[in-house]
Design a protein around this motif. Structure first.
Motif, PDB file in Angstrom:
ATOM      1  N   SER A  21       7.409  13.108  -1.164  1.00 50.61           N
ATOM      2  CA  SER A  21       7.556  11.822  -0.270  1.00 50.61           C
ATOM      3  C   SER A  21       6.439  11.529   0.225  1.00 50.61           C
ATOM      4  CB  SER A  21       8.889  12.319   0.728  1.00 50.61           C
ATOM      5  OG  SER A  21       8.073  12.961   1.796  1.00 50.61           O
ATOM      6  N   GLN A  22       6.277  10.261   0.728  1.00 53.89           N
ATOM      7  CA  GLN A  22       5.308   9.642   1.251  1.00 53.89           C
ATOM      8  C   GLN A  22       5.428   9.234   2.359  1.00 53.89           C
ATOM      9  OE1 GLN A  22       2.081   9.821   0.449  1.00 53.89           O
ATOM     10  NE2 GLN A  22       1.525   9.171  -1.548  1.00 53.89           N
ATOM     11  N   ASP A  23       5.055   9.881   3.458  1.00 56.84           N
ATOM     12  CA  ASP A  23       5.517   9.149   4.948  1.00 56.84           C
ATOM     13  C   ASP A  23       4.780   8.140   5.072  1.00 56.84           C
ATOM     14  OD1 ASP A  23       6.317   8.883   7.487  1.00 56.84           O
ATOM     15  OD2 ASP A  23       6.559  10.777   8.071  1.00 56.84           O
ATOM     16  N   ALA A  24       5.268   6.881   5.539  1.00 56.43           N
ATOM     17  CA  ALA A  24       4.541   5.778   5.743  1.00 56.43           C
ATOM     18  C   ALA A  24       3.825   5.959   6.999  1.00 56.43           C
ATOM     19  CB  ALA A  24       5.731   4.820   6.157  1.00 56.43           C
ATOM     20  N   ARG A  25       4.080   6.968   8.006  1.00 57.92           N
ATOM     21  CA  ARG A  25       3.305   7.117   9.056  1.00 57.92           C
ATOM     22  C   ARG A  25       1.989   7.532   8.803  1.00 57.92           C
ATOM     23  NH1 ARG A  25       6.232  10.361  13.493  1.00 57.92           N
ATOM     24  NH2 ARG A  25       5.895  11.979  11.768  1.00 57.92           N
ATOM     25  N   TYR A  26       2.017   8.704   7.876  1.00 53.50           N
ATOM     26  CA  TYR A  26       0.604   9.158   7.499  1.00 53.50           C
ATOM     27  C   TYR A  26      -0.317   8.239   6.990  1.00 53.50           C
ATOM     28  CZ  TYR A  26       2.993  13.373   8.882  1.00 53.50           C
ATOM     29  OH  TYR A  26       3.656  14.289   9.853  1.00 53.50           O
ATOM     30  N   ILE A  27       0.238   7.414   5.951  1.00 50.24           N
ATOM     31  CA  ILE A  27      -0.607   6.421   5.412  1.00 50.24           C
ATOM     32  C   ILE A  27      -0.754   5.248   6.351  1.00 50.24           C
ATOM     33  CG2 ILE A  27      -0.393   4.704   3.537  1.00 50.24           C
ATOM     34  CD1 ILE A  27       1.823   6.282   2.220  1.00 50.24           C
ATOM     35  N   PHE A  28      -0.268   5.007   7.162  1.00 45.09           N
ATOM     36  CA  PHE A  28      -0.395   3.880   8.284  1.00 45.09           C
ATOM     37  C   PHE A  28      -1.644   4.644   9.224  1.00 45.09           C
ATOM     38  CE2 PHE A  28       0.228   2.142  12.679  1.00 45.09           C
ATOM     39  CZ  PHE A  28      -0.034   0.739  12.123  1.00 45.09           C
ATOM     40  N   MET A  53       2.461   1.316  16.011  1.00 44.00           N
ATOM     41  CA  MET A  53       2.792   0.981  14.848  1.00 44.00           C
ATOM     42  C   MET A  53       3.553  -0.470  14.571  1.00 44.00           C
ATOM     43  SD  MET A  53       4.669   2.756  11.322  1.00 44.00           S
ATOM     44  CE  MET A  53       3.762   4.061  11.262  1.00 44.00           C
ATOM     45  N   ALA A  54       4.659  -0.605  15.649  1.00 42.30           N
ATOM     46  CA  ALA A  54       5.506  -1.964  15.646  1.00 42.30           C
ATOM     47  C   ALA A  54       4.410  -3.036  16.101  1.00 42.30           C
ATOM     48  CB  ALA A  54       6.746  -1.420  16.508  1.00 42.30           C
ATOM     49  N   PHE A  89      10.601  -5.623   3.048  1.00 37.82           N
ATOM     50  CA  PHE A  89       9.858  -4.539   2.110  1.00 37.82           C
ATOM     51  C   PHE A  89       8.622  -5.609   1.850  1.00 37.82           C
ATOM     52  CE2 PHE A  89       8.150  -3.049  -1.964  1.00 37.82           C
ATOM     53  CZ  PHE A  89       8.334  -1.580  -1.790  1.00 37.82           C
ATOM     54  N   PRO A  90       7.269  -5.172   1.801  1.00 36.18           N
ATOM     55  CA  PRO A  90       6.847  -3.635   1.953  1.00 36.18           C
ATOM     56  C   PRO A  90       6.289  -3.770   3.444  1.00 36.18           C
ATOM     57  CG  PRO A  90       5.058  -5.188   1.112  1.00 36.18           C
ATOM     58  CD  PRO A  90       6.315  -6.024   1.272  1.00 36.18           C
ATOM     59  N   PHE A  91       6.834  -4.468   4.307  1.00 33.92           N
ATOM     60  CA  PHE A  91       6.444  -4.110   5.861  1.00 33.92           C
ATOM     61  C   PHE A  91       7.535  -3.470   6.730  1.00 33.92           C
ATOM     62  CE2 PHE A  91       4.792  -8.237   4.295  1.00 33.92           C
ATOM     63  CZ  PHE A  91       3.458  -7.921   4.003  1.00 33.92           C
ATOM     64  N   HIS A  92       8.557  -2.801   5.967  1.00 38.72           N
ATOM     65  CA  HIS A  92       9.743  -2.407   6.882  1.00 38.72           C
ATOM     66  C   HIS A  92       9.305  -1.178   7.452  1.00 38.72           C
ATOM     67  CE1 HIS A  92       8.825  -0.085   3.084  1.00 38.72           C
ATOM     68  NE2 HIS A  92       9.471   0.956   3.627  1.00 38.72           N
ATOM     69  N   PHE A  93       8.227  -0.286   7.189  1.00 34.82           N
ATOM     70  CA  PHE A  93       8.014   0.767   7.577  1.00 34.82           C
ATOM     71  C   PHE A  93       8.076   1.192   9.243  1.00 34.82           C
ATOM     72  CE2 PHE A  93       3.937  -0.716   6.342  1.00 34.82           C
ATOM     73  CZ  PHE A  93       3.253  -0.439   7.575  1.00 34.82           C
TER      74      PHE A  93
END
Lengths: 117, 930
Positions: free
Chosen positions: B535-542, B162-163, B224-228
């Motif tokens: 809660s929306q985990d950014a990882r799942y969205i990504f 992801m990074a 934000f919004p690239f912090h995740f």
């Protein structure tokens, strides 16, 4: 004469292209050979069509362009090497895959005349 | 010239750990530290030693055509970052020695770490935008390796990916921005670009430049919004988090904004985007830091929040704000690196990082507790520590801000809110870890870590205190230089101090601290309040996004690439037709100015034969033998065509190749099906005929267009120079063996390689041999017809003589190595055919591969010989000799070259044909044979 030459080259090219689009290896190799003849004729004509003008110094006043000739000469030999490689590859692919389809996935019906060596 | 040594030293350091690990882990750590330590010394030495000039620069040419130079600079801004990168880097090396377990490969870790360090050093020292971008990408790659260091863990792999994806995408945006800057200013040189503020801001491309560059900076610095990606990068070993995610990599984006500040800032667009993004990121990060339960998670979100703070200061953009930003960069690096390392120690000692499982550690680890608490207080911005001073400066700037007109109050409001949350999460971090009564026993019973592991934390905390108490020393000269590098024009008046008297900023600070304490007390209620949001985990969205993208690509690929070569051929031909068509459409008119030559009957007949042969080859392709016969008609008439149009060499070559080709194809056809089954449906035939016709039409038009236009050939040179320069009257041959000898050398090499490849392909080939022909008749018993036998044997010496003659005369008359070689090969093949392999094998008992290779070697050697005489490769020479009885004879070195061609052609042709012929005999190529 130029028009006829160009038309001939074009028809040879078209025949070659049609054959390379076939689904079996042998016609494709024949098509490639035909295509290489057409390409050689095409390249050769880039120096113009000269009659009685072989590029031998001292024999003529007007020489044919020797450069395309030299290029085509090596192209003929390389073309032979390519044809040879392609056809042997075709044999190998048939030997290993049991089919002479270019995609290698269709199996031939068993030919009763053949016995495996 | 010392500047390039600094990144080079750290880069050389990459290779040290692998060698040093044999001496043990401590030795490995110490030797690894040598290179960065020298680099650090070199930085200080160079900077202190320079005489007055503000920027030290060195530049080496690299790719001048692209504007890429190996250019490095050292100014105040570079210095500040270099001290952080190399200084904290050294501490991390020490810390890592005790952090990594025996199972982890220490040398690999150190190598990655130093690679990353090199990339960071490169970024801050680059004096060329393209070079900067190269190092920028290198940080993405090396941080990918570091985050994914524990590659056996799913979280580490996903976090690393992801990074890499986010920062890599940002890097591409940055590259686009840099190229636009290059287009506007005409250079990638940093110095020139920094002075081109007016030019860049006046350009219509300016908005695009700002957005693209900021995309690069924001993704890297986790705005934000690239912090995740940052919280997920916490799957990395803690030294990586302490280094990359507090002090260095995430600061690269900040550095970029600072570096390009003189060139890009000062506009409404810049201020609005940067300030707002910074403030939103600050509040957002602080809120989630307050809610997280993982120690490193808290620190990660806190980092996001602090990066937001710095970013918003860059947006405000006056020199006082820049000073505050630079100061906070130092302070944040100091306390955050210390906190990450402390978190690593707690994890190391207790086996968990979950604050819900921790508590009461102050009894067991008193020193660590004190150190961590000091760093935490600094993070909260409470006096008298360094964090307080820079936060106070931030509040001052926020209160003084005149941005957003009537909505100007929004800046101090968000700043205050961020500060308040930061007090709250800092309190929670310290309280829950060390002082709260533990609810359960931690997995391991903790005790104080070994002293060297604690030492980096001690040093950093000591610095926090020193900077807080004596802010004027020692960092202010560095800060001053850094600010000077960042602002264009007047230098601000500044002094750093703890106490500025009672002013709005101090009141805001007090309010924020009070609010933070209240919020901390309400923590449980806040958690409950937050629970009602899904809660929306950014990882799942990504991950879902990535999966959808992969699925889309897969569908496109499946459609284009289904494994069918026939289909690829169709694409290839269709695209070629299209390209040719577009090219022809550009032509003004098809017929050129040159008149046509009159037709004569022979030419018409030849053309008719060619057309008939070609069309029938294609039309009858299902009857393979007949198709092959038609092909041979074409080949023969092509040879005649060459003869008709003044190319005797070509005619001879084509004729002999034709013979060889036909023998080859006939032999091959014997082992293949004799007929092609009817497979193509009507639609496919129509489609292919259309493509073929289009292709042929395009080629014919092109050919005609060329033939009717005047040509300006370079061949006059060859004709003029053939006799005086090459010593031969046959210009075609002289071109082959002399003027363009290098091409010919390449081509006989290809021929020899093709022969060798075929030899390998024939090795242990499984054969399908038909017992009868197409009509079901048995093959003839008369395997070796007497007539053929007699003729071929009689012909052999004659053919060899002819080939020798053709070879010798080639330089002056039609002929030469290619043709002679083919004639020899044909004569030998004829022998094989008439007498059978057994008979021929007994008489020609040698392998053909060495002949082909010897030929190529001979030609190469002839070329090399000219070096002995001080001439370039393949220079030819010739002279006339007088021999008694025979008379004058001319010998050219090109003749030896031609001899190589001869051998290569004979060897390769026989290698192909004779080995193919041997397939059905005991002499077939077999791997087991010697």
């Amino acid at each position: 004469m130029e028009a006829l030459y160009a038309i001939t080259t074009g028809i040879l090219t078209a025949s070659g292209v049609y054959l390379t689009l076939r689904g079996r290896t042998f016609p494709v190799v024949v098509g490639l050979t035909l295509l290489s003849y057409a390409v050689n004729l095409f390249l050769f004509s880039m120096g113009g069509l000269t009659t009685h003008g072989a590029a031998l110094v001292g024999t003529n006043d007007q020489y044919a362009d020797p450069l395309p000739q030299a290029l085509v000469l090596t192209a003929i030999v390389i073309g032979f090497a390519m044809t040879a490689f392609a056809i042997i590859l075709a044999m190998r692919s048939r030997g290993d895959l049991g089919s002479d389809s270019v995609d290698g996935n269709r199996t031939d019906r068993e030919d009763p005349r053949e016995n495996k060596a | 010239m010392t500047l390039p040594w600094i990144p080079l030293l750290t880069f050389l350091g990459v290779f040290v750990p692998a060698l040093a690990i044999r001496g043990g882990r401590t030795v490995c750590a110490l030797t690894t530290a040598i290179a960065p330590a020298i680099a650090l010394g070199l930085v200080l030495f160079t900077y202190l030693g320079h005489d007055g000039e503000e920027v030290i620069r060195t530049s080496l040419q690299w790719l001048p055509a692209l504007g890429l130079e190996l250019a490095f600079r050292l100014d105040g801004l570079s210095l500040l970052f270099l001290l952080l990168i190399l200084g904290i880097g050294l501490l991390i090396i020490l810390y890592t020695r005790y952090y990594l377990s025996e199972k982890d490969s220490m040398s690999r870790f150190y190598a990655f770490l130093l690679l990353f360090m090199t990339a960071m050093v490169g970024i801050v020292m680059s004096d060329n935008l393209l070079l900067l971008w190269g190092f920028w990408e290198l940080t993405s790659i090396s941080s990918f390796l570091l985050i994914g260091f524990w590659s056996h863990e799913t979280a580490a792999r996903k976090g690393a990916r992801m990074a890499m994806t986010i920062t890599g995408a940002g890097g591409l945006a940055l590259l686009a921005g840099i190229i636009l800057i290059g287009n506007v200013t005409g250079t990638y040189d940093m110095g020139t670009v920094l002075e081109s503020h007016d030019l860049i801001t006046a350009s219509p491309l300016y908005p695009a430049i700002v957005v693209l560059v900021l995309l690069g900076a924001f993704t890297k610095s986790a705005q934000f919004p690239f912090h995740f990606w940052l919280p997920h990068a916490m799957a990395a070993p803690t030294p990586v988090s302490a280094y990359l995610h507090s002090a260095t990599m995430v600061k690269a984006g900040i550095f970029l904004m600072l570096r390009l500040h003189p060139a890009l800032s000062g506009t409404e667009l810049w201020t609005v985007i940067v300030t707002l993004t910074g403030l939103v990121t600050m509040v957002y990060g602080a809120w989630f830091a307050f809610l997280k339960t993982d120690l490193k998670g808290i620190l990660a979100f806190s980092t996001i929040s602090h990066l937001g703070l710095i970013t918003s200061l860059l947006g405000l953009g006056n020199s006082q704000a820049l000073l505050a930003a630079l100061f906070h960069i130092i302070n944040h690096a100091l306390f955050k690196a210390a906190l990450f390392m402390a978190a690593g120690i707690v994890d190391h000692e207790t086996g968990t990082r979950d604050v819900r499982k921790l508590g009461g550690l102050y009894r067991l680890m008193p020193i660590t507790t004190v150190l961590t608490c000091i760093a935490t207080v600094s993070m909260a911005g409470i006096p008298p520590l360094n964090g307080f001073i820079s936060k106070e400066m931030f509040f001052t700037e926020a209160l003084a801000s005149q941005q957003f007109g009537g909505l100007a109050w929004i800046v101090p409001l968000l700043a205050g809110l961020g500060g308040l949350l930061s007090v709250a999460y800092s309190l929670r971090l310290g309280y829950a870890t060390f002082f709260r009564r533990p609810r359960q026993e931690p997995p391991k019973t903790p005790h104080e870590p070994p002293w060297p592991m604690r030492f980096p934390v001690e040093l950093l905390v000591a610095l926090c205190i020193i900077v807080g108490l004596v802010p004027t020393l020692p960092q202010s000269p560095i800060l001053e230089d850094a600010v000077r590098a960042t602002v264009s024009g007047e230098m601000p008046e500044f002094h750093l101090a703890l106490w500025h008297g009672i002013n709005p900023a101090l009141l805001l600070s007090l309010a924020v601290i009070a609010g933070g304490i209240v919020l901390h007390l309400l923590h449980r209620h806040m958690i409950r309040f937050n629970r009602q949001f899904r809660s929306q985990d950014a990882r799942y969205i990504f991950e879902a996004l990535v999966q959808r993208l992969v699925g889309l690509c897969q569908r496109v690929i499946d459609r284009l690439e289904n494994g069918s070569l026939q289909r690829y051929m169709f694409f290839l031909m269709a695209v070629s037709v299209l390209a040719m068509g577009l090219g022809l459409a550009d032509l003004d008119m098809l017929t050129g100015s040159l008149g046509q030559q009159p037709l004569d009957p022979v030419v018409v007949l030849g053309a008719a034969l060619l057309i008939m042969g070609g069309v029938l080859t294609a039309a009858l392709h299902r009857y393979r033998l007949i198709s092959l016969l038609m092909l041979s008609v074409v080949g023969l008439v092509v040879a005649l065509t060459f003869a008709r149009f003044s190319a005797p060499d070509l005619a001879l070559t084509q004729l002999s190749v034709e013979v060889v080709t036909m023998i080859l194809l006939m032999l091959a056809l014997f082992f293949l099906p004799q007929k092609t089954p009817k497979e193509s449906g009507g639609a496919r035939v129509v489609r292919d005929v259309l493509i073929a016709t289009g292709f042929g039409g395009a080629v014919a038009s092109l050919n005609f267009a060329v033939l009717t236009r005047d040509l300006n050939s370079i061949s006059d040179f060859f004709i003029d120079q053939s006799v005086p320069g090459g010593g031969g009257h046959n210009v075609v041959n002289v071109i082959l063996v002399d003027f363009r000898g290098f091409d010919t050398l390449g081509e006989i090499t290809v021929l020899a390689i093709a022969g060798l490849a075929i030899f390998k392909l024939l090795n242990r080939l499984r054969l399908f041999m038909p017992a009868t022909d197409m009509e079901g008749r048995l093959w003839s018993d008369d395997r070796h017809p007497t007539l053929l036998m007699v003729v071929s044997q009689t012909l052999l010496p004659l053919a060899l003589l002819v080939s020798f003659f053709i070879f010798l005369r080639g330089h002056n008359q039609p002929g030469g190595g290619f043709i002679a070689g083919l004639i020899t090969a044909v004569a030998l093949i004829l022998l094989y055919m008439s007498r059978g392999v057994e008979w021929a094998q007994q008489r020609l008992d040698f392998q053909f591969q060495p002949i082909a290779i010897a030929g190529v070697a001979l030609s190469t050697f002839t070329g090399l010989c000219s070096w002995l005489f001080g001439y370039p490769f393949l220079t030819s020479t010739f002279d006339h000799f007088h021999l008694p009885l025979i008379g004058d004879i001319e010998l050219a070195s090109a003749l030896i070259f031609d001899g190589g061609i001869y051998l290569a052609v004979v060897g390769a042709t026989l290698m192909i044909l004779a080995n193919l012929g041997k397939l059905t005999t005991a002499h077939r190529p077999n791997k087991d044979m010697p």
